[in-house]
Write an enzyme that holds these catalytic residues in place. Structure first.
Site, PDB file in Angstrom:
ATOM      1  N   LYS A  10       0.880  -1.270  -0.207  1.00  0.00           N
ATOM      2  CA  LYS A  10       0.078   0.037  -0.012  1.00  0.00           C
ATOM      3  C   LYS A  10       0.965   1.319   0.099  1.00  0.00           C
ATOM      4  O   LYS A  10       2.159   1.181   0.331  1.00  0.00           O
ATOM      5  CB  LYS A  10      -1.144  -0.032   1.317  1.00  0.00           C
ATOM      6  CG  LYS A  10      -0.353   0.222   2.402  1.00  0.00           C
ATOM      7  CD  LYS A  10       0.131   1.405   2.964  1.00  0.00           C
ATOM      8  CE  LYS A  10       0.929   1.305   4.442  1.00  0.00           C
ATOM      9  NZ  LYS A  10       1.375   2.765   4.816  1.00  0.00           N
ATOM     10  N   ASP A 137      -2.494  -1.340  10.289  1.00  0.00           N
ATOM     11  CA  ASP A 137      -2.816  -1.153   8.961  1.00  0.00           C
ATOM     12  C   ASP A 137      -3.517  -2.635   8.274  1.00  0.00           C
ATOM     13  O   ASP A 137      -3.729  -2.664   7.179  1.00  0.00           O
ATOM     14  CB  ASP A 137      -1.320  -0.994   8.097  1.00  0.00           C
ATOM     15  CG  ASP A 137      -1.006   0.309   8.170  1.00  0.00           C
ATOM     16  OD1 ASP A 137      -1.598   1.240   8.403  1.00  0.00           O
ATOM     17  OD2 ASP A 137       0.337   0.651   8.052  1.00  0.00           O
TER      18      ASP A 137
END
Length: 284
Positions: A10, A137
């Site tokens: 990401k 996350d």
């Protein structure tokens, strides 16, 4: 039966740090999206009730410190599974780079074990709630794509994908731990609003507005502690890339570019300046 899962990296398109919480974490507003750089996670059943992990990277622990191991242990406890699992991690995402590699591996294990042990009734929302116990996350990584993450990162709201573009990634030869960056952050009296502008730009599918509003509150700490990351950012900006920012707590710097020819020029130029440079696409 063997299950394979892709674990995409990401990047942050924004990261606003709002305040420090009583539990020691910080409240954040951030937009994240996945990119075409991924680890490969393989899950093999074991006859004995055990968890084993093997990674092909010397900097990744092969024991209970590994987030993939933590994910498997949590999954087994939560659903009272007495079967064993062997996890192999083929690492392509740099370690401690701000790209969410460990979190994405953990999310891939949660998704993969759901498939392997055929727990079709378990929703992604449940996996994301479990993931929040492993790392901030991980909930985003369970879903992937593009999302707004709030709280300490565990509250996820899906967003439209960014306009199609190339991502130039450049990482100095250092690793950065998020735990060393947040305590050094000086919070402003007026919180940043990078995220608000990025969300609006995504909703209107405006590439240049998205780039104009991108920002990361953690840059002020990481780029000061690691001048080599600051130099990479300055070098990337010389190529007139509209969106240049650090991802997460760093030290990876990325630039968003609409056209391949311009992205390739920046990629080639940075390779003479920095060892780890990659050119990928936005997936989210």
């Amino acid at each position: 039966m063997v299950v394979f899962e892709k674990a995409p990296a990401k990047i942050n398109l924004s990261l606003d740090v709002l305040n420090k919480r009583a539990d020691g974490y910080h409240d954040v507003n951030m937009v994240m999206t996945t990119i075409d750089l991924a680890d490969r996670v393989s899950l093999y059943p074991l006859h004995r009730d055990d968890i084993t992990v093997v990674a092909d990277n010397q900097y990744v622990p092969n024991d209970e410190r590994n987030l993939a191991y933590k994910a498997a242990a949590l999954f087994k406890r939560t659903f009272h599974i007495t079967k064993g699992i062997h996890i192999e991690l083929e690492k392509h995402i740099p370690v401690s780079a701000g790209l969410g590699g460990g979190s994405s591996d953990a999310a891939a294990v949660l998704r993969g074990l759901k498939r392997l042990w055929q727990l079709d009734h378990v929703s992604n929302a449940t996996l994301a709630e479990m993931g929040a116990q492993i790392g901030s996350d991980v909930p985003f990584c369970v879903y992937g794509k593009t999302a707004l993450a709030t709280g300490r990162g565990e509250h996820i709201a899906h967003l439209p994908a960014p306009p199609s573009c190339w991502v130039v990634l450049a990482r100095p030869d250092i690793g950065v731990s998020t735990r060393t960056i947040f305590p050094k952050l000086t919070l402003n009296d007026v919180p940043s609003t990078y995220t608000e502008g990025v969300v609006t730009a995504l909703e209107t599918h405006d590439f240049y507005a998205m780039c104009d509003h991108m920002g990361n509150d953690l840059e002020s700490v990481t780029l000061t502690l690691y001048p080599e990351a600051q130099r990479i950012k300055e070098k990337m900006q010389q190529y007139d890339i509209p969106g240049v920012m650090m991802s997460g707590s760093g030290p990876t710097i990325f630039g968003l570019v609409e056209h391949y020819s311009k992205a390739k020029r920046a990629y080639n130029g940075l390779r003479g300046f920095c060892h780890d440079v990659r050119l990928v696409r936005v997936m989210g």
